[in-house]
Design an enzyme around this catalytic site. Structure first.
Site, mmCIF file in Angstrom:
data_model
loop_
_atom_site.group_PDB
_atom_site.id
_atom_site.type_symbol
_atom_site.label_atom_id
_atom_site.label_comp_id
_atom_site.label_asym_id
_atom_site.label_seq_id
_atom_site.Cartn_x
_atom_site.Cartn_y
_atom_site.Cartn_z
ATOM 1 N N HIS A 89 35.084 32.196 29.069
ATOM 2 C CA HIS A 89 35.988 33.236 30.175
ATOM 3 C C HIS A 89 37.404 33.857 29.770
ATOM 4 O O HIS A 89 37.462 34.125 28.439
ATOM 5 C CB HIS A 89 37.866 31.537 30.646
ATOM 6 N N ARG A 114 34.691 35.733 34.649
ATOM 7 C CA ARG A 114 33.185 34.594 34.282
ATOM 8 C C ARG A 114 32.189 35.084 35.155
ATOM 9 O O ARG A 114 31.680 35.845 35.620
ATOM 10 C CB ARG A 114 33.983 33.600 34.648
ATOM 11 N N LYS A 164 31.614 35.050 39.435
ATOM 12 C CA LYS A 164 32.508 36.104 39.764
ATOM 13 C C LYS A 164 32.850 37.171 39.940
ATOM 14 O O LYS A 164 32.283 37.872 40.003
ATOM 15 C CB LYS A 164 33.845 35.154 38.832
ATOM 16 N N ASP A 178 38.283 41.973 39.012
ATOM 17 C CA ASP A 178 39.826 41.498 39.100
ATOM 18 C C ASP A 178 40.419 42.528 38.391
ATOM 19 O O ASP A 178 40.276 42.215 37.427
ATOM 20 C CB ASP A 178 40.089 39.484 39.220
ATOM 21 N N CYS A 220 42.721 42.204 36.582
ATOM 22 C CA CYS A 220 42.886 42.185 35.788
ATOM 23 C C CYS A 220 41.945 42.246 33.865
ATOM 24 O O CYS A 220 42.620 42.481 32.937
ATOM 25 C CB CYS A 220 44.083 40.877 35.404
ATOM 26 N N TYR A 221 41.611 42.212 34.811
ATOM 27 C CA TYR A 221 40.337 41.303 33.213
ATOM 28 C C TYR A 221 40.252 42.839 32.624
ATOM 29 O O TYR A 221 39.099 43.015 32.124
ATOM 30 C CB TYR A 221 38.981 40.984 33.874
ATOM 31 N N ASP A 271 44.608 43.020 42.356
ATOM 32 C CA ASP A 271 43.316 42.736 41.744
ATOM 33 C C ASP A 271 41.725 43.326 42.093
ATOM 34 O O ASP A 271 41.613 44.217 41.656
ATOM 35 C CB ASP A 271 43.783 41.051 42.472
ATOM 36 N N ASP A 278 51.397 42.781 42.080
ATOM 37 C CA ASP A 278 52.453 42.615 41.555
ATOM 38 C C ASP A 278 52.728 43.154 40.205
ATOM 39 O O ASP A 278 51.762 44.051 40.059
ATOM 40 C CB ASP A 278 51.539 40.982 41.768
ATOM 41 N N HIS A 336 49.160 41.867 37.897
ATOM 42 C CA HIS A 336 48.166 42.946 38.159
ATOM 43 C C HIS A 336 48.578 44.312 37.619
ATOM 44 O O HIS A 336 47.997 45.282 37.036
ATOM 45 C CB HIS A 336 47.765 42.866 38.927
#
Length: 418
Positions: free
Chosen positions: A233, A276, A279, A282, A284-285, A337, A344, A347
């Site tokens: 992850h 992952r 998936k 996103d 944040c990654y 995201d 938010d 993020h």
């Protein structure tokens, strides 16, 4: 520094060839991936029509207004984060320092006073006043105080009690629980190593066995899971790798396998990262995954596998910047995201952190920048281990390394090898 990049990869003729190919076999995963790609393509196409191939802009003023307001006023929607209040301080303060926006001294002092109320009498910080101490908000609180970087901020931290708190969470196998009676995972090892190294309370017994335990969390994929045996992850992989860098044991990991894993997580069409296998992208990654590349570059160089002549990280920096700037900005401020999601502070922080990583290539002899769009898009660099600005890391390390490690005589002369 190179001239800013003004031609968008996402609008190039070849870009549509990077769309996901489901080979006429529909699955839940492929259907969701197609929906995301359609929404991203709609955003790219709308940008092309409205901006006529002009480079994307970072909406600095809107983000600043959104963040500044969040330090004083939060809506009822944030009630669910009552146990994460130091995180809100950290996410907002770090976003502001990346934007090079100073925090008024009165506001900074109020944050210090609030975080002092979150500090537990037994050591460590809680998610809010009169709550139980927990490693996650302890990490957030220490980072926030180091970002403020004043004597008032540093003096909030009770180093002896913080060390006692960390020892109370240490497990016989080298792992840490997140709080007394809580769960074990790689986040706890990273949070413990981060706050201990910044505040100069690292002792050999505290992290005895921790590198071996983290090594067991690296699985066959190459990434790191939350505990041994779990799926790799992005967030856990960053935490494991960063902890190993702090403890100077990164060579114990299979670094080439980790490199293969993380580079395969950048999405070919969107340009952002997934967390992952199979998936969705996103925002944040953008930090949790891209932030691994500076750490890997350093580690592989140490092993003789990386060249000082490199001027880029081992991922597509331009593509990531385009995804963040075109797809992740809310017009009213804040980042998100993916298209269709709400903004938010979480993020906002990690999209901006990833954007910073993608803009700045730093090595031992050179600093090379890749800026998509105008120079005004440039963010301050972020430290890839702690995710606060490097000067704030250096200042905190210098401050606390003038003090003795609790339980030892004399000041420590050892500085983390970062």
């Amino acid at each position: 520094m190179e001239e800013p990049i003004s031609v968008l990869r996402c609008l190039g003729e070849y870009h549509s060839a990077e769309l996901f190919n489901e080979d006429n076999v529909k699955t839940v995963t492929s259907i969701e991936q197609k929906k995301v790609e359609d929404s991203v393509q709609d955003v790219f196409n709308a940008y092309k029509i409205n901006h006529r191939l002009s480079p994307p802009s970072l909406q600095r003023e809107q983000h600043y207004i959104y963040l500044k307001r969040g330090l004083r006023h939060l809506s009822d929607a944030y009630e669910c984060l009552d146990a994460s209040r130091p995180w809100l301080c950290y996410w907002i303060l770090h976003s502001l320092e990346l934007l090079d926006e100073p925090v008024p001294s009165s506001v900074a002092s109020d944050v210090c006073k609030f975080l002092a109320r979150c500090q537990s009498p037994s050591g460590g910080f809680a998610g809010g006043p009169r709550q139980h101490a927990h490693l996650a908000p302890t990490y957030a609180a220490v980072n926030a105080l180091c970002i403020i970087g004043t004597e008032e901020a540093y003096n909030v931290i009770d180093r002896q009690k913080l060390l006692d708190f960390l020892y109370s969470l240490k497990q016989p196998d080298g792992s840490f629980i997140m709080h007394v009676g809580g769960e074990v995972d790689v986040r706890s090892a990273y949070c413990a190593a981060s706050v201990a190294s910044l505040t100069n309370i690292i002792t050999a017994p505290l992290f005895e066995g921790t590198p071996s335990w983290i090594t067991r969390c690296q699985n066959w994929e190459g990434g790191i899971g939350g505990v041994p045996g779990l799926e790799a992850h992005g967030g856990y992989t960053f935490c494991g790798m960063a902890a190993m860098v702090i403890l100077q044991k990164e060579h114990m990991l299979d670094l080439k396998s980790l490199l293969r894993w993380v580079t395969s997580k950048q999405m070919r069409f969107e340009g952002g990262f997934q967390g992952r296998c199979n998936k969705l992208v996103d925002g944040c990654y953008s930090f949790w995954q891209a932030g691994l590349l500076p750490l890997l570059h350093r580690a592989l160089h140490t092993q003789g596998g990386s060249s000082l002549s490199m001027t880029n990280w081992m991922f597509h920096q331009q593509a990531l910047q385009e995804y963040i700037l075109v797809c992740c900005q809310n017009p009213s401020g804040g980042l998100l995201d993916k298209p269709g999601k709400s903004r938010d502070f979480y993020h906002t922080c990690y999209c901006l952190s990833g954007l910073s990583i993608a803009q700045h290539f730093g090595s031992w002899e050179i600093h090379h920048e890749v800026i998509v769009g105008k120079e005004e898009n440039r963010l301050a660099p972020t430290h890839p281990v702690y995710n606060i600005c490097p000067d704030k890391v250096a200042q905190a390390v210098q401050h606390f390394h003038q003090m003795a490690v609790p339980g030892k005589s004399g000041a420590s002369s050892q500085t983390p090898n970062l």
